[in-house]
Each structure stands twice: as structure tokens, then as C-alpha cells.
Write a protein that holds these residues in place. Structure first.
Motif, PDB file in Angstrom:
ATOM      1  N   PHE A 617       0.854  -1.123   0.046  1.00 17.53           N
ATOM      2  CA  PHE A 617       0.026  -0.001  -0.051  1.00 17.53           C
ATOM      3  C   PHE A 617       0.798   1.276   0.054  1.00 17.53           C
ATOM      4  CE2 PHE A 617      -2.630   3.099   2.027  1.00 17.53           C
ATOM      5  CZ  PHE A 617      -3.576   3.237   1.328  1.00 17.53           C
ATOM      6  N   GLU A 618       0.580   2.210  -1.089  1.00 12.52           N
ATOM      7  CA  GLU A 618       1.328   3.337  -1.167  1.00 12.52           C
ATOM      8  C   GLU A 618       0.460   4.547  -0.842  1.00 12.52           C
ATOM      9  OE1 GLU A 618       4.323   5.792  -4.439  1.00 12.52           O
ATOM     10  OE2 GLU A 618       3.389   3.676  -4.917  1.00 12.52           O
ATOM     11  N   LEU A 619       0.903   5.529  -0.154  1.00 13.63           N
ATOM     12  CA  LEU A 619       0.014   6.657   0.225  1.00 13.63           C
ATOM     13  C   LEU A 619       1.134   7.972   0.138  1.00 13.63           C
ATOM     14  CD1 LEU A 619      -2.814   8.038   1.270  1.00 13.63           C
ATOM     15  CD2 LEU A 619      -1.366   7.804   3.618  1.00 13.63           C
ATOM     16  N   ALA A 620       0.539   8.842  -0.603  1.00 10.68           N
ATOM     17  CA  ALA A 620       1.109  10.221  -0.801  1.00 10.68           C
ATOM     18  C   ALA A 620       0.441  11.140  -0.201  1.00 10.68           C
ATOM     19  CB  ALA A 620       1.493  10.335  -2.165  1.00 10.68           C
ATOM     20  N   PRO A 621       0.330  11.431   1.090  1.00 11.22           N
ATOM     21  CA  PRO A 621      -0.328  12.433   1.695  1.00 11.22           C
ATOM     22  C   PRO A 621       0.131  13.966   1.524  1.00 11.22           C
ATOM     23  CG  PRO A 621       1.013  11.365   3.361  1.00 11.22           C
ATOM     24  CD  PRO A 621       1.368  11.054   1.896  1.00 11.22           C
ATOM     25  N   VAL A 622       1.294  14.133   1.189  1.00 14.97           N
ATOM     26  CA  VAL A 622       1.940  15.498   1.087  1.00 14.97           C
ATOM     27  C   VAL A 622       2.600  15.705  -0.290  1.00 14.97           C
ATOM     28  CG1 VAL A 622       2.474  15.833   3.648  1.00 14.97           C
ATOM     29  CG2 VAL A 622       4.024  14.747   2.274  1.00 14.97           C
ATOM     30  N   TYR A 628      -3.099   7.377  -3.521  1.00 14.56           N
ATOM     31  CA  TYR A 628      -2.781   6.312  -2.778  1.00 14.56           C
ATOM     32  C   TYR A 628      -2.782   4.879  -3.988  1.00 14.56           C
ATOM     33  CZ  TYR A 628      -7.857   5.013  -2.914  1.00 14.56           C
ATOM     34  OH  TYR A 628      -9.216   4.900  -3.184  1.00 14.56           O
ATOM     35  N   LYS A 629      -2.140   3.931  -3.798  1.00 13.83           N
ATOM     36  CA  LYS A 629      -2.353   2.818  -4.643  1.00 13.83           C
ATOM     37  C   LYS A 629      -2.173   1.573  -3.696  1.00 13.83           C
ATOM     38  CE  LYS A 629       0.297   0.472  -8.228  1.00 13.83           C
ATOM     39  NZ  LYS A 629       1.612   0.518  -8.957  1.00 13.83           N
ATOM     40  N   ALA A 630      -2.913   0.596  -3.916  1.00 13.63           N
ATOM     41  CA  ALA A 630      -2.926  -0.829  -3.234  1.00 13.63           C
ATOM     42  C   ALA A 630      -2.554  -1.921  -4.209  1.00 13.63           C
ATOM     43  CB  ALA A 630      -4.045  -0.951  -2.663  1.00 13.63           C
ATOM     44  N   SER A 631      -1.736  -2.971  -4.013  1.00 14.84           N
ATOM     45  CA  SER A 631      -1.633  -3.961  -4.903  1.00 14.84           C
ATOM     46  C   SER A 631      -1.552  -5.129  -4.083  1.00 14.84           C
ATOM     47  CB  SER A 631      -0.068  -3.621  -5.624  1.00 14.84           C
ATOM     48  OG  SER A 631       0.098  -2.197  -6.196  1.00 14.84           O
ATOM     49  N   TYR A 632      -1.951  -6.187  -4.629  1.00 16.04           N
ATOM     50  CA  TYR A 632      -1.841  -7.575  -4.210  1.00 16.04           C
ATOM     51  C   TYR A 632      -1.578  -8.539  -5.178  1.00 16.04           C
ATOM     52  CZ  TYR A 632      -3.214 -12.024  -2.284  1.00 16.04           C
ATOM     53  OH  TYR A 632      -3.252 -13.189  -1.576  1.00 16.04           O
ATOM     54  N   GLN A 633      -0.516  -9.491  -5.033  1.00 18.55           N
ATOM     55  CA  GLN A 633      -0.222 -10.360  -5.635  1.00 18.55           C
ATOM     56  C   GLN A 633      -0.124 -11.886  -5.145  1.00 18.55           C
ATOM     57  OE1 GLN A 633       3.974 -10.112  -7.270  1.00 18.55           O
ATOM     58  NE2 GLN A 633       3.517 -11.324  -9.180  1.00 18.55           N
ATOM     59  N   TYR A 634      -0.431 -12.886  -5.970  1.00 17.17           N
ATOM     60  CA  TYR A 634      -0.609 -14.060  -5.274  1.00 17.17           C
ATOM     61  C   TYR A 634      -0.079 -15.096  -6.469  1.00 17.17           C
ATOM     62  CZ  TYR A 634      -2.401 -18.564  -3.517  1.00 17.17           C
ATOM     63  OH  TYR A 634      -2.656 -19.858  -2.842  1.00 17.17           O
ATOM     64  N   GLN A 651      -2.973 -10.649  -9.772  1.00 21.01           N
ATOM     65  CA  GLN A 651      -2.406  -9.536  -9.411  1.00 21.01           C
ATOM     66  C   GLN A 651      -3.580  -8.432  -9.552  1.00 21.01           C
ATOM     67  OE1 GLN A 651       1.402  -8.107 -10.346  1.00 21.01           O
ATOM     68  NE2 GLN A 651       1.286  -6.005  -9.671  1.00 21.01           N
ATOM     69  N   PHE A 652      -4.037  -7.945  -8.286  1.00 15.88           N
ATOM     70  CA  PHE A 652      -4.778  -6.754  -8.417  1.00 15.88           C
ATOM     71  C   PHE A 652      -4.281  -5.369  -8.005  1.00 15.88           C
ATOM     72  CE2 PHE A 652      -6.706 -10.762  -7.293  1.00 15.88           C
ATOM     73  CZ  PHE A 652      -7.686 -10.832  -8.056  1.00 15.88           C
ATOM     74  N   ASP A 653      -4.276  -4.349  -8.754  1.00 14.65           N
ATOM     75  CA  ASP A 653      -3.667  -2.845  -8.504  1.00 14.65           C
ATOM     76  C   ASP A 653      -5.087  -1.905  -8.431  1.00 14.65           C
ATOM     77  OD1 ASP A 653      -0.832  -3.582  -8.667  1.00 14.65           O
ATOM     78  OD2 ASP A 653      -1.580  -4.347 -10.650  1.00 14.65           O
ATOM     79  N   TYR A 654      -4.951  -1.027  -7.465  1.00 13.65           N
ATOM     80  CA  TYR A 654      -5.902   0.019  -7.574  1.00 13.65           C
ATOM     81  C   TYR A 654      -5.392   1.185  -6.943  1.00 13.65           C
ATOM     82  CZ  TYR A 654     -10.541   2.114  -6.576  1.00 13.65           C
ATOM     83  OH  TYR A 654     -11.600   2.957  -6.854  1.00 13.65           O
ATOM     84  N   GLY A 655      -5.459   2.142  -7.806  1.00 13.82           N
ATOM     85  CA  GLY A 655      -5.092   3.507  -7.409  1.00 13.82           C
ATOM     86  C   GLY A 655      -5.888   4.554  -7.633  1.00 13.82           C
ATOM     87  N   ALA A 656      -5.885   5.656  -6.733  1.00 12.59           N
ATOM     88  CA  ALA A 656      -6.731   6.768  -6.872  1.00 12.59           C
ATOM     89  C   ALA A 656      -6.306   8.131  -6.148  1.00 12.59           C
ATOM     90  CB  ALA A 656      -8.131   6.495  -6.395  1.00 12.59           C
ATOM     91  N   GLY A 657      -6.773   9.126  -6.527  1.00  9.91           N
ATOM     92  CA  GLY A 657      -6.234  10.526  -5.903  1.00  9.91           C
ATOM     93  C   GLY A 657      -7.282  10.744  -4.983  1.00  9.91           C
ATOM     94  N   PHE A 658      -6.768  11.833  -4.307  1.00  8.46           N
ATOM     95  CA  PHE A 658      -7.619  12.253  -3.043  1.00  8.46           C
ATOM     96  C   PHE A 658      -7.124  13.887  -2.642  1.00  8.46           C
ATOM     97  CE2 PHE A 658      -4.256  10.554  -0.754  1.00  8.46           C
ATOM     98  CZ  PHE A 658      -3.956  11.493   0.296  1.00  8.46           C
ATOM     99  N   GLY A 659      -8.035  14.592  -2.015  1.00  9.70           N
ATOM    100  CA  GLY A 659      -7.699  15.821  -1.709  1.00  9.70           C
ATOM    101  C   GLY A 659      -8.402  16.749  -2.364  1.00  9.70           C
ATOM    102  N   GLY A 660      -9.810  16.765  -2.729  1.00  6.85           N
ATOM    103  CA  GLY A 660     -10.445  17.905  -3.211  1.00  6.85           C
ATOM    104  C   GLY A 660     -10.733  17.881  -4.762  1.00  6.85           C
ATOM    105  N   SER A 661     -10.572  19.166  -5.217  1.00  5.39           N
ATOM    106  CA  SER A 661     -11.001  18.872  -6.800  1.00  5.39           C
ATOM    107  C   SER A 661      -9.793  18.530  -7.573  1.00  5.39           C
ATOM    108  CB  SER A 661     -11.419  20.409  -7.149  1.00  5.39           C
ATOM    109  OG  SER A 661     -10.381  21.391  -6.835  1.00  5.39           O
ATOM    110  N   LYS A 662      -8.624  18.576  -6.918  1.00  5.42           N
ATOM    111  CA  LYS A 662      -7.412  18.149  -7.732  1.00  5.42           C
ATOM    112  C   LYS A 662      -7.166  16.847  -7.411  1.00  5.42           C
ATOM    113  CE  LYS A 662      -5.590  22.955  -8.353  1.00  5.42           C
ATOM    114  NZ  LYS A 662      -4.345  23.764  -8.257  1.00  5.42           N
TER     115      LYS A 662
END
Length: 800
Positions: A617-622, A628-634, A651-662
Motif C-alpha cells: 500500500f502506497e500513500l502520498a499525503p503531502v 494512494y495505490k494498493a497492490s496484491y499479488q498471489y 495481481q490486483f492494483d487499485y490507485g486513486a487520487g484524493f484531496g478535493g477538486s485536484k
């Protein structure tokens, strides 16, 4: 080295002999004069009760230091000497290997030792050797006492010739000739020239099997390492004949029959006549199979100590009326032995007692258990590590000194030491302590390999074309187990420079640290994906914390700077809109990562069994962007037979942005699909969202599924480095809020224009001399508009 001496050597101590020594070396004596006893009475007395020595003289030395003689012999001036002591002196001096003759005289109270030194090898050469590394052979000879500057021993030379002969025979050169020319050089020196005629390999032309009705020729040949000469024999070398390999093959065939219940199986004839063309040999094997036996019952007997009987009952299980299999019974014995060793009974005796019933063709099996005494580990030794520090090896050991012996911990320790990657061989010896029934010593023997590497290579893929790679690394700096490396990679679309370091024991508790500093560029226009160029540089720091022997969790920090260059007319409109939205083409992110891994695979190169899982799990809060991006491999590898493996990867990967309009997911972090490593049969990166201009823009959500049936290449079943496989792939890629007039890629869908893509086909993987190589030929299924087909694909210089 032991040497047999003539009986005359031990009869040289005659107390009544008188001798003088005009040029002798003396041990220090308190008496200035000696008296010579000449009477029979004196002789008898000196042999029975001995005499007290007033001096010891050594004659005949030209090179040796007299002090070495005085230190070696078991008697000193002032001590009593008799015939028993004389025999000890002769044995000790001969055992040094420095002397070819030893004579003892007693002149009154003076012991006179006359020595004839062996010649010294002034020069040692080996000619005619092509199959083996001459330098390594000379090093081995030196370790065994035969080298330039060492004493020459004719018996040892004969042993050397015999060992070389056996080495060549084991390699398949059974007709090799080993000769030695020994020339005196004066001053008690000799030159030794070992001359070798290697000859040619004896090839097996045919394997004829007779008498087998229940088991096919093919099954028998599959059990044998030796095979007849074929088109791939130049690579596999399995057609080279050696008596040792044939003996092992016969035992494998016997095991094959025993595993199928044929307990009366035997060989009636085994011959190796010359082949019809005279260029090799044939192997003729006649067998008698007998009848099949089935297991009517299986039980255990003996003292279980404190181990619950239900534990043994779970182990000692066998399907009733199933065919008797020696391998399965041996597995039961090993499991029982390991169970007792876990409680400290390392020397437990577990034996199979089969009672056949010939009339019913059944066998009653009893597992007899004698646990012996509980054993403790007195000492753990490490042998063979001249460069790697002891602590680097010992910190992988899970069996403790003074603790109860546990076989599982001993073997786990061996595996952990092997996985360090610093040794070509790792073996463990368990030795009972002399005179103590309840203690053992555990010794780990390692053979070190060079851990520093300098690599320059070329790679080629059907997408990126020619790639150049180079690296310099040291995986075991100063024997500490730490690593430092510099990697350079370049291809049509990628440039990469990475400096990395790792410390597997950043803390004494086994917390690892991996750090890397990198600079990368990616130009998608060079592979016709889009007119976009990325420049990325950053720093990655990850710490791994062991939770158990198979589980590890990770925490990391990844600050990164990205710069994007676009052609506003031809680049994807979504990329242009993203840059306009932030009013910059340079972005700073600070990623925080956490993860978990689980690994039970038997190999990372060519696994045949085990499971590998990874969650990240990768998170970029600043920073400029927040996402953020979550990955799982089996992965799982299931052995279906001795040579067939079913491999499964998802393998499953899911990424998305957060923090308002941008809060959009950064497009330069997008994932791609297509090609080897994802879904074969499609061009690399050519699947998923496509804009109106035909640009493949990648996505932030991905599903990947691969299945393979892996099996040996025909005629190369013993070589794991060459494998054929059939495969089926499925994958899908989607992106946040990306829609076109033709398709909506913002929703995860398994069907339709944005649904999964499929393919199936065949492939070949080969661990070639130039690096891992992989070919595949795939037939795509469910192709959609914008997908690019590439049925044949290959890679050189990269692994799966």
C-alpha cells in the motif's frame, strides 16, 4: 595420509649397538659424556626397563629444522626411553611425510636418530587438461599435500593419478589416460609432470529394455539420467556414459518399480556392449517384474516417550489396499524421525518392518521406533568461510547451543544460510560427542563464491528492441552481508541509473534496510504509445520487519520528483488537461509505503512448489499530488508430477487520487497492460483506455491473471533451465473518469469494450548462457478496437 612401513623399521632399536655421530645435532643435555653399554645384560636392561636419555642426536637433515624433530618426538632428554617409545618415534616421524627412512640407534644413554629426507617437488605441471580448470585442480592437490615446495611421496602421486582418473570417469571420459613423469633435479629435488590424454566421451547409442510388461520403456527411461544420443545431447550431456551414473540409474529404476508395488523386481542382466557403428555403446537391461503388492495394514511400535500417540497416528497413515510404495513409506519414516527430533531425540532409530504375504500379494508394515536418549547441542561450528564473517552466518542459525536438538531448526538454519547467496554449497553435519550419549555438535560447511560482480550485457525485446545493461555490485561487502550496487539500463524507451544498498540486519533483531537513489526517463513516443516523455528522480527507503520465518512486513519512504514533457497537439488530451489543471509540468510526491510478503517457494529461479504473496500500500499525503495505490499479488506452484508443474499468478492494483477538486490519480503513475509479463499476444502497453487520437493512456486499476502448465523440453527432462509451457492469460485495465464516445473506462467491467482481454498459447523459457530468454506464441481472444496484436513475442536479458 597413512603409510604402511616394513617390519624392519620397528626392529631398529637395539640397545647393544654402539655408534658414533661425527656430524650430529644434539638436544640439550646436563651430562658432558656418555657411556656405551656393551654387555648383553645392558642390552636386556635397556629394552625391558629402558634408559634415561642424556642426549638426543639427529643426523641426515639437509633442509628440515632439527627443532621440528625434537618437538615432534614423544621423548625428551632426561626421560626414560625403551622399545615402545622407539616405535612411537618412528610412527610420528613417518607420519610427518617428510622422511622416506627413519633409523634409531642407542649409544649408551644417547639416542641417535638418522633420517633420510624425502625429495622436494621443485616443479609441478599438468598438461593435456581441457575439461577441468587447471588452476582449481592444482589448488585441490595443494590442499591435499601435493604441490610445489612439498615433500615428494610416490604413494601420494599414485593416489593423485587414481583420483584424477576417477574424476574423468565421473565426467564421462572413462578412457582418459593419466601418466606422470618424475625427474630428479639434484639437491634432493624432483620435478613432476602429470600428462593427461582425455580421450573422447563414450556415448550411449541405444538403451534396450527386455522383460518389462507392466511398466513401459518410456517410464523406465524417464527414471534414468542416462539417455541415448540425440539432437540436444550436446547441451544436456545426458548421453555420456559413466559406470557411476549407470549404477544410479539402475537404482532409480528399482525405485520406480518399488513405488508401484513390485517388491520382487530384479535385474537379470545388465550389459554395455559396443554399439553397431563402433562409435559408442549400447545398454542392454533385462528385468523380471514379479507381482504387485498392496498394503493390508500399517502400524507402529516402540517407546513414544512423551510424544502423544495421536501425533504418530496422524503420520503413520496409508490407504488400505493401496499399492506399496517405498517412497511413500520412506516419507512416513522421515516424518516420524523429524517429529522425534523436534523433541530432542536426534538419534532416534525408525525402521520399516514389512511382512509380505505372497499368497495374497499383500504386505503388513510396522514402523518400529527406538527414540534413544534426548540430545542437546554442545557446539555449533561454521567451516569454510574465509571471507564471510562468522556472525553473518550465525545470525541465520535458528538452532541454539546448549538447547535441545531440533531437526527442523537445524534444517531451517541451513536453508537460511543458503539463501544468503554467498555460497555455492551449504551442508550440515551432526556429530555425536565422543564419550557422551546425550550431546551432538552441529557443523555448517560452506563453500564461498565471489560476491562482487561486474556485468555488461545486451538485451532485446520485440517492443523495446536493443537494450544495454551494466552493473557493478558487491553483495557481501568486507564479509558483512551488506550490499552496494550501481545499475545502468537503457533501451528504446527507457533510461535508468540506480545506486542501491541493503543491510539485511539493520538491527540485531533482523530488521532489514534497503535504500536506492534513482534517475529514470521514459519516452513513450519511441514505442508508438503516445507523445509523452517522463523524467523521474527520487529516493526510496524501505525497512522490512520479520514477523516469522515466512512472513515479513515493510515500511518505506519514497520522495520523488517527476517532470513531464508533452506535445500539446499529439499528446493525450487527458494528460494536457491534467497539466493545465495544476498549471505545471513538474510534480513532487512523497510516498509512504507499507507492505507484507509471504514466501514458501522452493526456488526463485524455477519454482516447482510453494506460494508467494505480496501486499503493498502506497500513500502520498503531502506534496504537489496526493494519491494512494494498493497492490496484491498471489502466486502458487503445484507439482502435478515429477516433471509437470501448474503455475498460477494473479495481481490486483487499485490507485486513486484524493484531496478535493485536484484529487486525480497522477497519469505518470499509470499502469499498462500487454506483452510478456502481463497478457501475451498483445503489444506491450497496448491494452486499456485509448483516447480519440489513438493514444494508449494507461490506467489506475488493473486485474491480471496468468496460468501455465510447465513441462520439460522433449529429451531434456532433467534440465530445469529449459522448459516448455502452455498458458492462458486474462487482464483488464481501467482509469478514473476516463470516457470516450465509444467506451466508458471509468467503471470496472469484465465484458464490453472496457472488459477483460484474453489469450492462450505456448512458450519456451531458457536460462541461456546470455541470460534468461523467453519466447511465446499467443492467440488473442476478445480483441477490441485500439488493441494491437503481436502473436510472437520474446525477451532476452530479463526473467519472468
Amino acid at each position: 595420509m597413512s603409510v604402511q612401513f616394513a617390519p624392519r623399521c620397528t626392529a631398529l632399536i637395539v640397545a647393544s649397538l654402539f655408534a658414533t655421530a661425527p656430524m650430529a645435532v644434539h638436544a640439550q643435555s646436563n651430562s658432558a659424556t656418555t657411556q656405551a653399554a656393551t654387555t648383553k645384560k645392558a642390552a636386556t636392561t635397556s629394552e625391558s626397563s629402558g634408559v634415561v636419555l642424556s642426549d638426543i642426536q639427529v643426523n641426515g637433515l639437509q633442509r628440515s629444522d632439527p627443532a621440528s624433530v625434537f618437538n615432534a618426538i614423544p621423548v625428551k632428554v632426561g626421560q626414560r626411553f625403551n622399545s615402545d617409545k622407539g616405535q612411537e618415534i618412528i610412527k610420528v616421524l613417518f607420519a610427518t611425510g617428510l622422511y622416506e627412512d627413519v633409523n634409531l640407534d642407542l649409544n649408551g644413554n644417547v639416542l641417535v636418530i638418522t633420517l633420510a629426507e624425502r625429495p622436494v617437488i621443485s616443479d609441478l605441471s599438468i598438461t593435456g587438461m581441457k575439461q577441468f580448470e587447471r588452476k582449481q585442480i592444482l589448488s585441490t592437490l595443494k590442499a591435499n599435500g601435493f604441490a610445489q615446495g612439498y615433500a615428494y611421496d610416490p604413494a601420494l602421486l599414485e593416489r593423485v593419478k587414481n583420483e584424477l582418473q576417477a574424476t574423468y570417469a565421473e565426467a564421462g571420459l572413462v578412457n582418459a589416460k593419466i601418466d606422470a613423469d618424475v625427474k630428479p633435479e639434484g639437491n634432493k629435488q624432483v620435478s613432476v609432470a602429470i600428462k593427461i590424454e582425455e580421450g573422447k566421451f563414450t556415448k550411449v547409442k541405444r538403451i534396450n529394455i527386455n522383460g518389462n510388461e507392466k511398466v513401459s520403456d518410456r517410464a523406465i527411461r524417464s527414471a534414468m539420467e542416462t539417455d541415448k544420443n540425440g539432437i540436444f545431447s550436446w547441451y544436456t550431456k545426458d548421453s555420456r556414459f559413466t559406470p557411476e551414473k549407470l549404477s544410479a540409474d539402475l537404482e532409480n529404476v528399482r525405485g520406480l518399480y518399488y513405488d508401484r508395488g513390485y517388491m520382487d523386481f530384479n535385474f537379470t542382466r545388465v550389459e554395455t556392449p559396443p554399439s553397431a557403428d563402433g562409435k559408442g555403446i549400447d545398454i542392454n537391461i533385462d528385468v523380471t517384474e514379479g507381482v504387485q503388492y498392496r498394503v493390508s495394514s500399517i502400524s507402529f511400535s516402540g517407546n513414544l516417550k512423551e510424544i502423544p500417540s495421536k501425533d504418530i497416528e496422524k503420520i503413520v497413515k496409508y490407504p488400505k489396499n493401496a499399492l506399496y510404495s517405498r517412497t511413500k513409506i520412506s516419507e512416513i519414516v522421515n516424518k516420524v524421525t523429524r517429529r522425534f527430533s523436534q523433541e530432542g531425540y536426534a538419534l532416534a532409530k525408525v525402521e520399516v518392518q514389512p511382512v509380505p504375504n505372497a499368497s495374497a500379494n499383500t504386505i503388513d508394515v510396522t514402523i518400529a521406533i527406538d527414540p534413544q536418549e534426548r540430545v542437546y547441542v554442545r557446539r555449533i561450528n561454521v567451516v569454510g568461510n574465509s571471507r564471510t564473517k562468522d556472525e553473518v552466518i550465525r545470525r541465520e542459525v535458528r538452532q541454539m547451543e546448549t538447547a535441545i536438538y531440533n531437526d527442523s531448526n537445524v534444517q531451517l538454519s541451513r536453508d537460511r544460510i543458503d539463501r544468503l547467496g554467498f555460497f555455492s554449497e551449504v551442508a550440515v553435519d551432526v556429530t555425536p560427542v565422543d564419550g557422551v550419549n546425550s550431546q551432538v555438535d552441529v557443523t555448517y560447511r560452506v563453500v564461498e563464491i565471489p560476491t562482487g560482480t561486474l556485468k555488461l550485457g545486451l538485451g532485446y525485446s520485440s517492443t523495446d528492441k536493443l537494450g544495454i545493461t551494466g552493473s557493478i555490485s558487491e553483495n557481501n561487502i568486507l564479509g558483512t552481508g551488506n550490499s552496494l550496487g550501481v545499475d545502468i539500463d537503457t533501451s528504446k524507451s527507457n533510461r535508468n541509473l540506480t545506486i542501491s544498498t541493503s543491510n539485511p540486519y539493520f538491527t540485531k533483531d533482523g530488521v532489514s534496510q534497503n535504500a536506492s537513489l534513482y534517475y529514470r526517463t521514459y519516452d513513450a513516443s519511441n514505442i508508438d504509445l503516445s507523445d509523452v516523455k517522463y523524467t523521474t528522480y527520487g529516493f526510496d527507503l524501505v525497512h522490512g520487519i520479520p514477523v516469522s520465518e515466512k512472513h515479513r512486513i515493510y515500511f518505506g519512504l519514497n520522495p520523488e520528483r517527476n517532470k513531464t514533457e508533452l506535445d500539446r497537439k499529439t499528446s493525450p488530451p487527458s494528460y494536457v488537461a491534467y497539466i493545465d489543471k495544476y498549471n505545471t509540468n513538474s510534480f513532487t510526491t512523497v510516498g509512504l509505503t507499507t507492505g507484507w510478503s509471504y514466501d514458501t517457494r522452493d526456488s526463485t529461479f524455477a519454482p516447482t512448489r510453494g506460494i508467494y504473496q505480496r501486499l503493498n500500500f502506497e500513500l502520498a499525503p503531502v506534496g504537489t499530488l496526493k494519491y494512494y495505490k494498493a497492490s496484491y499479488q498471489y502466486q502458487q506452484f503445484i507439482p502435478l508430477s515429477k516433471h509437470l508443474t501448474f503455475a498460477f499468478n494473479t495481481q490486483f492494483d487499485y490507485g486513486a487520487g484524493f484531496g478535493g477538486s485536484k484529487g486525480d490519480y497522477p497519469f505518470f503513475k499509470n499502469m499498462y497492460l500487454g506483452g510478456l509479463g502481463s497478457v501475451r499476444g498483445y503489444e506491450s502497453g497496448s491494452l486499456g483506455p485509448v483516447d480519440e487520437k489513438g493514444n494508449h493512456v494507461g490506467g489506475s486499476k488493473r486485474i491480471l491473471l496468468n496460468t501455465e502448465f510447465q513441462f520439460p523440453f522433449p529429451g531434456m527432462s532433467k534440465n530445469r533451465g529449459v522448459r516448455l509451457f502452455t498458458f492462458a492469460d486474462a487482464a483488464g485495465l481501467w482509469s478514473d473518469s476516463f470516457k470516450t464516445n465509444a467506451c466508458d473506462f471509468s467503471k470496472i467491467s469484465l465484458s464490453g469494450c472496457g472488459g477483460l482481454r484474453y489469450s492462450y498459447g505456448v512458450g519456451l523459457s531458457w536460462n541461456s548462457p546470455i541470460g534468461p530468454l523467453k519466447f511465446s506464441y499467443a492467440l488473442p481472444i476478445n480483441k477490441k478496437d485500439g488493441d494491437k496484436i503481436e502473436r510472437f513475442q520474446f525477451q532476452i536479458g530479463t526473467s519472468f
